[in-house]
Design a protein around this motif. Structure first.
Motif, PDB file in Angstrom:
ATOM      1  N   LEU A 127     -92.704 -88.204 -93.561  1.00  0.00           N
ATOM      2  CA  LEU A 127     -91.502 -87.637 -92.942  1.00  0.00           C
ATOM      3  C   LEU A 127     -90.720 -86.855 -93.992  1.00  0.00           C
ATOM      4  O   LEU A 127     -90.103 -87.434 -94.890  1.00  0.00           O
ATOM      5  N   GLN A 131     -87.567 -82.382 -91.360  1.00  0.00           N
ATOM      6  CA  GLN A 131     -87.777 -83.070 -90.091  1.00  0.00           C
ATOM      7  C   GLN A 131     -86.596 -83.967 -89.743  1.00  0.00           C
ATOM      8  O   GLN A 131     -86.159 -84.021 -88.588  1.00  0.00           O
ATOM      9  N   VAL A 132     -86.082 -84.671 -90.737  1.00  0.00           N
ATOM     10  CA  VAL A 132     -84.927 -85.536 -90.507  1.00  0.00           C
ATOM     11  C   VAL A 132     -83.704 -84.696 -90.127  1.00  0.00           C
ATOM     12  O   VAL A 132     -82.946 -85.040 -89.215  1.00  0.00           O
ATOM     13  N   GLN A 134     -83.677 -81.634 -88.791  1.00  0.00           N
ATOM     14  CA  GLN A 134     -83.839 -81.052 -87.461  1.00  0.00           C
ATOM     15  C   GLN A 134     -83.528 -82.089 -86.381  1.00  0.00           C
ATOM     16  O   GLN A 134     -82.852 -81.793 -85.390  1.00  0.00           O
ATOM     17  N   ASN A 135     -84.006 -83.303 -86.592  1.00  0.00           N
ATOM     18  CA  ASN A 135     -83.741 -84.371 -85.623  1.00  0.00           C
ATOM     19  C   ASN A 135     -82.249 -84.684 -85.514  1.00  0.00           C
ATOM     20  O   ASN A 135     -81.784 -85.185 -84.489  1.00  0.00           O
ATOM     21  N   ALA A 136     -81.495 -84.360 -86.580  1.00  0.00           N
ATOM     22  CA  ALA A 136     -80.055 -84.623 -86.586  1.00  0.00           C
ATOM     23  C   ALA A 136     -79.256 -83.436 -86.059  1.00  0.00           C
ATOM     24  O   ALA A 136     -78.014 -83.460 -86.116  1.00  0.00           O
ATOM     25  N   GLY A 156     -90.861 -79.550 -89.515  1.00  0.00           N
ATOM     26  CA  GLY A 156     -89.436 -79.590 -89.219  1.00  0.00           C
ATOM     27  C   GLY A 156     -88.688 -78.288 -89.346  1.00  0.00           C
ATOM     28  O   GLY A 156     -87.483 -78.251 -89.074  1.00  0.00           O
ATOM     29  N   GLN A 158     -87.723 -74.750 -87.967  1.00  0.00           N
ATOM     30  CA  GLN A 158     -87.776 -73.961 -86.738  1.00  0.00           C
ATOM     31  C   GLN A 158     -88.089 -72.496 -87.015  1.00  0.00           C
ATOM     32  O   GLN A 158     -88.650 -71.807 -86.163  1.00  0.00           O
ATOM     33  N   PRO A 347     -83.950 -92.608 -92.335  1.00  0.00           N
ATOM     34  CA  PRO A 347     -84.839 -93.267 -91.374  1.00  0.00           C
ATOM     35  C   PRO A 347     -85.301 -94.620 -91.908  1.00  0.00           C
ATOM     36  O   PRO A 347     -85.679 -94.739 -93.080  1.00  0.00           O
TER      37      PRO A 347
END
Length: 469
Positions: A127, A131-132, A134-136, A156, A158, A347
């Protein structure tokens, strides 16, 4: 009835407006994140670290408004492993990227040990920081050199501006051999400028959304292709401290110009004051191009010239300007630091080997003393007079820095080098025989670290090895 309907409609509109406004306000208050990771820029290749040859006014000004680190390190001494450490927040044995391409560099008969196999790609199970983010809810953009997989968008990001598995551009003038996704208009369109053009378009597109921009231009990595318009100013410039390569100087100045364009755009958009910036390099400068004296050697070596890098942090009104720190830090610290700045929880099952530097940056809270480690169970050819090895910049081994002490252990013959960096930053005086107690302590720590993270070490003798001829 119509009046009641209009009142209900008005309430609904105001409600939607307020929710939208609150959402926009929340996004605006969420800090933007920017990592500037220059390729192969040495510790002293910028003005804020003392260079009197290279011209970096934009970088120097930004550094003066933040906190610069004199003991900042890359997680490895060359491109791919260092970038893997930064993006994963992990030491090299956890992701298995130790070098670029094969770990069997140099002639087979010169390698006493069979090196550990190298991973060319970062695992999809790892991870990574984007990625973290983007998830946030961050809009994430990669620009320039990626080098960890074929497409940064699978990790992650875009948006991807010119990133692939390529380690260098092939050419800075069109056609850009290894960066076909960037299209030039004229034959003089310099790649670094083209990448920044696209970055500025990205900044224009983000509106009120918080963004994470990883700006990692291919420059100043080879090939050495000068910015032609800048050459005349360096043709008669006096050398300084071993720095005199005018082609490289134009590349350094040009990357500074591009960073200046980025900072200007952030100001124009009203974004700079709410942007947390990290500036760094992925490893030391290339020894036959630029010197980092008094640091020893350069890229590919685990002497200081190969792993110590120029680094500063900027965050207006939160990080004091004109500040410096001598705390040893690593690019593994960026992952937890950015999460901390963005108020994002780590995470739960993600292993991070670095620490958040935010208390140090914003509150001057010095972290507890800790060791920094490097593990390089591989061979890397290209030795020189400063590595005192005509064949290799790196032979299989590990290194540790704790306090002022640094120990390097080589696996071929269990050779040990011990240096006191406070009194011998040049790493010229091996103190392993005069300080056996320090050697014992550091070796114990190094062995325990390798055991905990399951670091593979080469032990098999190469049957084709020929003793020094």
């Amino acid at each position: 009835m119509k009046t009641i309907f209009r009142l209900l409609l008005l309430v609904q509109i105001l409600s939607v407006y307020n929710v939208s406004f609150a959402s926009d306000k929340q996004n605006r208050e969420k800090v933007n994140l920017l990592i500037i990771n220059i390729d192969d820029m040495g510790w002293r290749d910028v003005g804020f670290m003392g260079s009197e040859y290279y011209e970096t006014p934009n970088i120097d000004k930004l550094a003066s408004e933040g906190m610069a680190f004199t003991n900042a390190y890359a997680g490895a001494s060359n491109c791919a492993p260092s970038r893997a450490c930064m993006m994963s927040g992990q030491w090299t044995p956890r992701h298995g990227i130790y070098t670029v391409d094969s770990s069997e560099r140099g002639k087979k008969q010169d390698r006493k040990l069979i090196p550990i196999k190298n991973n060319d790609y970062i695992s999809e199970d790892n991870l990574l920081l984007p990625q973290v983010l983007q998830n946030a809810g961050y809009v994430t953009c990669h620009a320039g050199k990626w080098h960890l997989s074929d497409d940064p968008k699978t990790f992650g990001f875009q948006y991807n501006i010119g990133g692939s598995h390529a380690g260098n551009p092939g050419s800075y003038y069109p056609p850009y051999k290894n960066v076909p996704s960037i299209k030039a208009i004229s034959e003089d369109d310099y790649l670094t400028n083209q990448i920044m053009d696209n970055v500025l378009d990205f900044i224009d597109s983000v509106n009120n959304d918080p963004f994470f921009l990883y700006y990692a231009p291919y420059a100043v990595h080879s090939p050495l292709q000068p910015v032609k318009s800048l050459l005349p100013k360096y043709q008669n410039k006096k050398q300084w401290n071993g720095q005199d390569n005018m082609k490289y100087a134009t590349m350094v100045e040009n990357i500074d110009t591009q960073i200046g364009r980025l900072i200007k755009k952030l100001k124009e958009k009203g974004l700079l004051d709410n942007t947390f910036i990290v500036f760094t390099s992925d490893n030391g400068g290339v020894y036959n191009i630029t010197k980092q004296w008094p640091l020893r050697a350069g890229k590919g070596s685990y002497y200081e010239g190969g792993i110590r890098v120029p680094t500063f942090f900027y965050w207006k009104d939160k990080i004091s300007g004109n500040s410096r720190s001598d705390v040893p830090v690593s690019n593994l610290d960026f992952y937890p630091t950015l999460l901390d700045a963005a108020n994002i929880d780590k995470p739960g099952d993600k292993i991070l080997d670095g620490i958040s530097l935010l208390p140090l940056l914003t509150e001057s809270q010095r972290p507890a003393d800790r060791a920094l480690y490097w593990h390089f169970p591989i061979y890397l050819d290209g030795g020189n007079e400063e590595t005192q090895d005509p064949l290799f910049r790196t032979r299989p081994g590990s290194a540790i820095r704790y306090g002022d002490w640094k120990l390097i252990q080589y696996f071929e013959n269990n050779d040990i080098e011990l240096y006191n960096l406070k009194t011998d930053i040049e790493e010229r005086h091996n103190l392993n025989f005069s300080h056996p107690e320090i050697v014992e302590e550091l070796l114990r720590s190094l062995n325990e670290w390798r055991k905990v993270i399951k670091a593979p070490s080469p032990i098999e003798i190469n049957p084709e090895y020929i003793e020094s001829r």
